[in-house]
Scaffold this motif. Structure first.
Motif, short mmCIF file in Angstrom:
data_model
loop_
_atom_site.label_atom_id
_atom_site.label_comp_id
_atom_site.label_asym_id
_atom_site.label_seq_id
_atom_site.Cartn_x
_atom_site.Cartn_y
_atom_site.Cartn_z
N GLU A 92 74.28 -19.63 53.15
CA GLU A 92 72.87 -18.92 52.98
C GLU A 92 71.64 -19.59 53.37
O GLU A 92 70.75 -19.28 54.14
CB GLU A 92 72.57 -18.35 51.68
N VAL A 93 71.75 -20.95 53.03
CA VAL A 93 70.44 -21.94 53.41
C VAL A 93 70.52 -22.02 55.04
O VAL A 93 69.41 -22.07 55.52
CB VAL A 93 70.16 -23.18 52.73
N ALA A 94 71.68 -22.25 55.84
CA ALA A 94 71.80 -22.29 57.16
C ALA A 94 71.41 -21.01 57.80
O ALA A 94 70.40 -21.25 58.43
CB ALA A 94 73.23 -22.82 57.52
N VAL A 95 71.65 -20.14 57.47
CA VAL A 95 71.27 -18.71 57.72
C VAL A 95 69.40 -18.71 57.71
O VAL A 95 68.93 -18.29 58.65
CB VAL A 95 72.04 -17.51 57.34
N ALA A 128 79.53 -15.18 55.42
CA ALA A 128 78.49 -15.77 56.33
C ALA A 128 77.93 -14.33 56.91
O ALA A 128 76.85 -14.32 57.33
CB ALA A 128 79.24 -16.63 57.35
N ALA A 129 79.13 -13.37 57.26
CA ALA A 129 78.43 -11.92 57.86
C ALA A 129 77.54 -11.43 57.06
O ALA A 129 76.47 -10.83 57.58
CB ALA A 129 79.86 -11.26 58.13
N ALA A 130 77.94 -11.46 55.77
CA ALA A 130 76.94 -10.85 54.87
C ALA A 130 75.48 -11.48 54.90
O ALA A 130 74.60 -10.72 54.46
CB ALA A 130 77.66 -10.56 53.49
N ALA A 131 75.78 -12.61 54.92
CA ALA A 131 74.20 -13.27 54.96
C ALA A 131 73.62 -13.20 56.24
O ALA A 131 72.23 -13.69 56.33
CB ALA A 131 74.52 -14.80 54.46
N GLY A 132 74.07 -12.79 57.04
CA GLY A 132 73.26 -12.48 58.47
C GLY A 132 73.59 -13.67 59.43
O GLY A 132 72.68 -13.66 60.18
N ALA A 133 74.74 -14.41 59.24
CA ALA A 133 75.08 -15.30 60.22
C ALA A 133 75.02 -14.91 61.70
O ALA A 133 74.98 -15.43 62.69
CB ALA A 133 76.29 -16.06 59.72
N GLU A 135 73.93 -12.36 63.06
CA GLU A 135 72.66 -12.04 63.89
C GLU A 135 71.76 -13.37 64.21
O GLU A 135 71.19 -13.74 65.06
CB GLU A 135 72.11 -11.31 63.04
N ALA A 136 71.92 -14.32 63.30
CA ALA A 136 71.20 -15.51 63.44
C ALA A 136 71.76 -16.40 64.65
O ALA A 136 71.14 -16.94 65.66
CB ALA A 136 71.22 -16.41 62.14
N VAL A 137 73.06 -16.41 64.79
CA VAL A 137 73.71 -17.07 65.93
C VAL A 137 73.49 -16.37 67.11
O VAL A 137 72.99 -16.90 68.12
CB VAL A 137 75.12 -17.08 65.87
N VAL A 138 73.49 -15.04 67.49
CA VAL A 138 73.08 -14.31 68.39
C VAL A 138 71.76 -14.45 68.88
O VAL A 138 71.17 -14.80 70.11
CB VAL A 138 73.57 -12.61 68.20
N ALA A 139 70.81 -14.47 67.82
CA ALA A 139 69.41 -14.69 68.10
C ALA A 139 69.23 -16.05 68.82
O ALA A 139 68.49 -16.33 69.80
CB ALA A 139 68.57 -14.47 67.03
N ALA A 140 69.90 -17.12 68.33
CA ALA A 140 69.88 -18.50 68.77
C ALA A 140 70.57 -18.56 70.10
O ALA A 140 69.77 -18.99 71.16
CB ALA A 140 70.63 -19.56 67.77
#
Length: 145
Positions: A92-95, A128-133, A135-140
Motif C-alpha cells: 500500500e505505501v509503495a502504491v 496489490a491489485a486491490a491497492a491499485g498497483a 494502475e500505478a504501474v501502467v501510469a508509470a
C-alpha cells in the motif's frame, strides 16, 4: 535513529538510504545483511517512514528502494521478509508513493521494485491489485516511456 526520530523526514530519508545500500547484494553476505536488517526491525521502520512522510520525495524514493532491497531474495528467508513487508503495509505505501509522485522517476522505479519483490504469492498479488498497483504501474510506464 529512524525509530528515535520518526517525525524527522531527513533522518528517515538518510536511514532508508543507508538500509538500501547495506541491503544490496544477493550473495551470502548480502542475504545475511538483509536478514539482519529485518531482524532489527528495518522493514517496519521503513514502512512507517513512508506512511509518516508521504509528501517527502526523498523518503518515498529511498524508502521504496530500501524495502525492495531488503525483500530481494528467492530463498525461504527472503519469502518470509516479503510476507513481513506485506504485513507492514509495503504494498500500500509503495502504491501510495507512486500515486503521490508520478513524475519522480526514482519513486516510480523503486515503487515498482517493491511491488515486484513483495507481490509474489497469490494473496499478495490480489492485495496489490486491490491497492491499485496495476494502475500505478501502467501510469508509470506511460509517464516514463
Amino acid at each position: 535513529a529512524m525509530q528515535a526520530h520518526p517525525q524527522e523526514a531527513e533522518v528517515q530519508r538518510q536511514g532508508c538510504w543507508v538500509l538500501a545500500n547495506v541491503c544490496c547484494g544477493d550473495d551470502g553476505a548480502g542475504r545475511a545483511r538483509k536478514q539482519r536488517a529485518a531482524g532489527a526491525g528495518a522493514i517496519e521502520a521503513v514502512a512507517a517512514a513512508l506512511q509518516a512522510h508521504p509528501q517527502a520525495v526523498g523518503v518515498q524514493e529511498q524508502g521504496c528502494w530500501a524495502l525492495g532491497n531488503v525483500c530481494s531474495s528467492p530463498d525461504a528467508a527472503g519469502r518470509a521478509r516479503k510476507q513481513r513487508a506485506a504485513d507492514a503495509g509495503a504494498i500500500e505505501v509503495a502504491v501510495a508513493a507512486m500515486h503521490a509522485h508520478p513524475q519522480v522517476i526514482g519513486v516510480q522505479e523503486f515503487g515498482c521494485l517493491v511491488l515486484s519483490e513483495v507481490c509474489c504469492g497469490d494473496t499478495r498479488k490480489q492485495r496489490a491489485a486491490a491497492a491499485g498497483a496495476i494502475e500505478a504501474v501502467v501510469a508509470a510506464l506511460q509517464a516514463h516511456p
